[in-house]
Design a protein around this motif. Sequence first.
Motif, PDB file in Angstrom:
ATOM      1  N   VAL A 255       0.853  -1.192   0.000  1.00 44.18           N
ATOM      2  CA  VAL A 255       0.000   0.000   0.000  1.00 44.18           C
ATOM      3  C   VAL A 255       0.890   1.243   0.000  1.00 44.18           C
ATOM      4  CG1 VAL A 255      -1.711   1.321   1.322  1.00 44.18           C
ATOM      5  CG2 VAL A 255      -1.891  -1.183   1.180  1.00 44.18           C
ATOM      6  N   ILE A 256       0.634   2.148  -0.968  1.00 39.57           N
ATOM      7  CA  ILE A 256       1.419   3.390  -1.045  1.00 39.57           C
ATOM      8  C   ILE A 256       0.537   4.637  -0.916  1.00 39.57           C
ATOM      9  CG2 ILE A 256       3.285   2.368  -2.407  1.00 39.57           C
ATOM     10  CD1 ILE A 256       2.058   3.740  -4.896  1.00 39.57           C
TER      11      ILE A 256
ATOM     12  N   ILE B 164      -0.450   2.637   4.960  1.00 33.47           N
ATOM     13  CA  ILE B 164       0.734   2.721   4.108  1.00 33.47           C
ATOM     14  C   ILE B 164       1.748   1.679   4.582  1.00 33.47           C
ATOM     15  CG2 ILE B 164       2.682   4.192   3.415  1.00 33.47           C
ATOM     16  CD1 ILE B 164       0.298   5.578   2.476  1.00 33.47           C
TER      17      ILE B 164
ATOM     18  N   LEU C 298      -4.316   2.711  -2.821  1.00 35.37           N
ATOM     19  CA  LEU C 298      -3.329   2.642  -3.908  1.00 35.37           C
ATOM     20  C   LEU C 298      -2.205   1.683  -3.542  1.00 35.37           C
ATOM     21  CD1 LEU C 298      -4.750   5.526  -4.345  1.00 35.37           C
ATOM     22  CD2 LEU C 298      -2.744   6.012  -5.744  1.00 35.37           C
TER      23      LEU C 298
END
Lengths: 397, 397
Positions: free
Chosen positions: A281-282, A356, A292
């Motif tokens: 996950v970014i 993230i 994303l």
Amino acid sequence: MLRVEMDRTDIPNAGPGETAATIKALATPALLLDKDRLDGNLARLSSRMARQGVVLRPHMKTAKSIDVARRVYPSGVGPITVSTLAEADYFAQHGFRDITYAVGLAPHTAERAMRLRKAGIDIKVLLDSPEQAIILGAAARAAGVAPSAFIEIDCDGHRGGLTAGDPKLIAVAAALAEAGVKLAGILTHAGESYGLSTPAGLVAAAENERALAVAAATTLRAAGHECPVVSVGSTPTAHFAEDLTGVTEMRAGVYMFFDLVMHGVGVCTTDDIAISLLATVIGTKPEKGWILVDAGWMALSRDRGTAAQRVDQGYGLVCDVAGKIYPDLIVSQASQEHGILSIRPGSAQALLDLPIGAKVRILPNHACATASQHELYNVVSAGSDAIEARWPRIRGW
Amino acid sequence: MLRVEMDRTDIPNAGPGETAATIKALATPALLLDKDRLDGNLARLSSRMARQGVVLRPHMKTAKSIDVARRVYPSGVGPITVSTLAEADYFAQHGFRDITYAVGLAPHTAERAMRLRKAGIDIKVLLDSPEQAIILGAAARAAGVAPSAFIEIDCDGHRGGLTAGDPKLIAVAAALAEAGVKLAGILTHAGESYGLSTPAGLVAAAENERALAVAAATTLRAAGHECPVVSVGSTPTAHFAEDLTGVTEMRAGVYMFFDLVMHGVGVCTTDDIAISLLATVIGTKPEKGWILVDAGWMALSRDRGTAAQRVDQGYGLVCDVAGKIYPDLIVSQASQEHGILSIRPGSAQALLDLPIGAKVRILPNHACATASQHELYNVVSAGSDAIEARWPRIRGW
């Protein structure tokens, strides 16, 4: 509230032969191969074909890996099928001898195949025209070898080949004889079976494939041509054929890994899918229902084979890092290095709160296409976080 | 009547550095790059940006080749943009120093980017959350370096980034300051411009991209944050921006090669498309209006980006071996190693009589995707059959 998942042991992807610690420590995107699922898929079709008394000639176009081939043949020489002469060269270098190159012949591939034959490889080629018989004969004479070729039969209008009743069938066999080429037999591929989704439809497609292959062989034999091999195959028909009378060999490739398209056809469960893409996950856009990840079409491929199926899986179905499916979470959009995860339209599932740095595994639409985007398989086993091996794959032509 | 085109000099594809005789002698499928078209495309955008007083920071995600980068910078150090840290490593090894990694940061990429920074590379990273600022700060402290990061702005809802008016913008800048990270500036990408097709729409998309980027920079500056760089870019907006006031740099990648999607958007003509796929006829089915070639999705990619445009080009537009378009002949279907050529639906054109062994060139839908399927570029010039060089490309992450 800030939540961050950091793996302090993250490392860049190691090369073939090297081992990395764990799935969690793997740099992403990375291709994972579940060895247990692979072995299960291999055993399923091998035992099915053994029961039906038909030789299995696995198609290496999906795996393109000697290590995968060695799961089928621990020390064997084949038989295998290939889709490129780069595959033929590679498997020949690793000791395989009995190879069918199942793409229609061109002048440059005829010459190259005959060089392999000259080197002692029992390579058989494919054609459907007198022109190709002439090309092959010339290449064989130039190399000083005696070639062997299959005539391609078109059983369902998918792409190449002669229909079983085409009078050109005899003309091609005659041209082969005149060119000094041995007729290996006939070969067909029920490619349209990928568009089916019911057991009855798949059984019928397999019977159609069998019946037309056998009819073509019968026509050739009646005209005085030996036609030793009757080769059929596609992953769906291989698993649904109820009667293979007259068939001598079966070809299939994607059955080793399976994928979401095969799941949609009804040939496997999602628990059979042996490859998955590890991603990180970014970014998150909860207001749009998006997560994303660092896996776009470069890592997943542009294949959208499930778009035409009952359940559209986008660019893939998302699982947790252990491989458990997140219900209705799919890769809904992909750009080159970005994937957007969202809940499938119409589902009541809520979007997960993945921070993230969190890792996910993505089941691909099409194993052949997704695997081709990667240099190697990170080999894992069910229930373990360890990367047990790294198996290289080849590409090119 | 048998017609066969045989090239007695056909050779397998040579490796990088080696040269093959001619296009006609090249084994297929093979990727061709027209050097003259490449140079024309590079000059077009470079001179446009020079006129507008904006730094051009080309995106290397399309070409992934030092030889292509050297056409832009014969002996330079950048600036360039990259989509993977494998690209960053590769261009750094070839002397490039000024690199922006334009994909949102994750823990493992933060650590790897900081190792590059430690090695003296001026690598700038991208983020849009306080979480990523913390991750980057930790990686920088561990490596003992002072990092520099862009905040990503979402100008058109395409994928990542904060909207220009999002209050989180100030929070991210504050988190960067707290983490000891220098704010490089703001960065945005008008990705939705790929879906447009009129000059007016493209001019408006470029102005929207500019205005929102400048607005975000103004907000940051008003809050006391230095914001030296205002970076925008997509190939369509780069070519249609009429006013770039406040913008300091432009990023674009596919402009180097162009493709059928960019043609459909209206950014280039088909005569600007610098890459093409060389393929060989391996079968004909005149009764179905089909010509079969040895170029399937493995060589062309699965990209169907023109499917949503006014003119659907299938998997590509077919040219003769010299690059002249055959009117309305497209790759209508593709399997792994097979392409089916047919006349576009609705066209009155007749199917060509291309014999087995004839070669064609196929203009691709999406240059980034098609090039990524190949190991190297076979470099050619307009009007010549010679392969002048072979330029390797990189892949992976």
